[in-house]
Design an enzyme around this catalytic site. Sequence first.
Site, PDB file in Angstrom:
ATOM      1  N   SER A  34       0.757  -1.386   0.064  1.00  0.00           N
ATOM      2  CA  SER A  34      -0.132   0.055   0.048  1.00  0.00           C
ATOM      3  C   SER A  34       0.685   1.157   0.052  1.00  0.00           C
ATOM      4  CB  SER A  34      -0.826   0.138   1.113  1.00  0.00           C
ATOM      5  OG  SER A  34      -0.222  -0.226   2.340  1.00  0.00           O
ATOM      6  N   ASP A 340      -4.081   8.207   7.694  1.00  0.00           N
ATOM      7  CA  ASP A 340      -4.979   7.501   8.336  1.00  0.00           C
ATOM      8  C   ASP A 340      -4.454   6.403   9.275  1.00  0.00           C
ATOM      9  OD1 ASP A 340      -3.794   5.476   7.071  1.00  0.00           O
ATOM     10  OD2 ASP A 340      -5.007   4.961   5.497  1.00  0.00           O
ATOM     11  N   HIS A 343      -0.975   5.015   7.055  1.00  0.00           N
ATOM     12  CA  HIS A 343      -0.114   5.537   5.839  1.00  0.00           C
ATOM     13  C   HIS A 343      -0.159   6.845   6.048  1.00  0.00           C
ATOM     14  CE1 HIS A 343      -2.730   2.217   4.511  1.00  0.00           C
ATOM     15  NE2 HIS A 343      -1.373   1.578   3.729  1.00  0.00           N
TER      16      HIS A 343
END
Length: 379
Positions: A34, A340, A343
């Site tokens: 991610s 968040d 990240h």
Amino acid sequence: MSLPIVACALLLTALASSQFVDGFYTSIFAFGDSLTDTGNYISLTTKGVLQYDGIPSCSVPPYGETFFHHPTGRCSDGRLIIDFIAEHYGLPLVPPYSGGGNANPGGGVNFAVVGAPALTDDVLQANWSYSRDDISMMSQINMFKSLLPSICKTSGCDETLKKSLIVFGPFGGNDYASAILSKRVEDAHRLQPLVINAVASAIEELIKLGVVNLMVPGMLPDGCMGVSLTVYYRSNEEDYDPITGCLTWLNEFAQKHNGLLRKELTRIQEHYPNVFITYADYYNAGLELLLSPKKYGFKNETRFIACCGSGGPYNVDENAKCGYPSSHSCDVPSSYIQWDGGHLTQAAYRWIAKGLLSGLYTSPNITASCSNPTSAMSI
């Protein structure tokens, strides 16, 4: 010869076949999770390749609000480190492989997927809601192999790959996450040598395919992330670093991973002297922001707090993640380091990319004084 001269001579030997000397690349190929995914996960979920109960990760507003003004599948409010690297070298943003017709093999492709592990399901013995083998590190390499005929259509693969930068990773975070978040840290330690060996084998496989230039990132300081601080909230006071405020044991775990990774990269470099491998120190680049937030334009009081989330001391709630109806985002994401809780914001990624591309957080230093790098685009 003195040691500095010897070191310089060795570096120049590696640089001789590297596009870092010429100062540009014609393409970038990216692999990872991610931290690097520019839209593969959201595309695979939409197409039904991946099954997900609830809202697919990073697929709804306010993700992407700062730069793209809509969700792109990037787990941030805007661009990622890979995007800033592409801009630095004057290249277009690297498109996701699963984007279909949007991908231009000649200009580079991104194979990274949110949640991608370095290991396969059977090795991890993980109890996930769906198989991650089809997005794993080796699966991504197989995608790259399948694309090679298209990449090399107009010229030989050797020539094309010599002018390409491979950003490989980071890998490992998703392998460790299940154990760490379930508070089975000993299981995560057991996986470390398996992950490192798998990453090393994958890199050597890429080199045998003709890859010449690799940037391999390590782990971020995960003990400073909002999701980690939330899971272990109210742990013993001695678990926290008195200087950083981060979870000491978790950062030590990340540092051990990074140390083992660097050792393997050194071994591979010695075995393949005509390949240029640089280690990207995400850990210290990220830690620098957390240690001196005001220096980089961030609020000191929010350095551990997620811009987007819902509830708790770090604005992180597993049942109300960023993008869920009950979540909310801050007014000025650029004043926050964390987006968040798992990240970072575009602003933080920009500073990390600057640190990498200036040579401050890459080893070997990609702007070593004994080389002759040409100027690149500022970011």
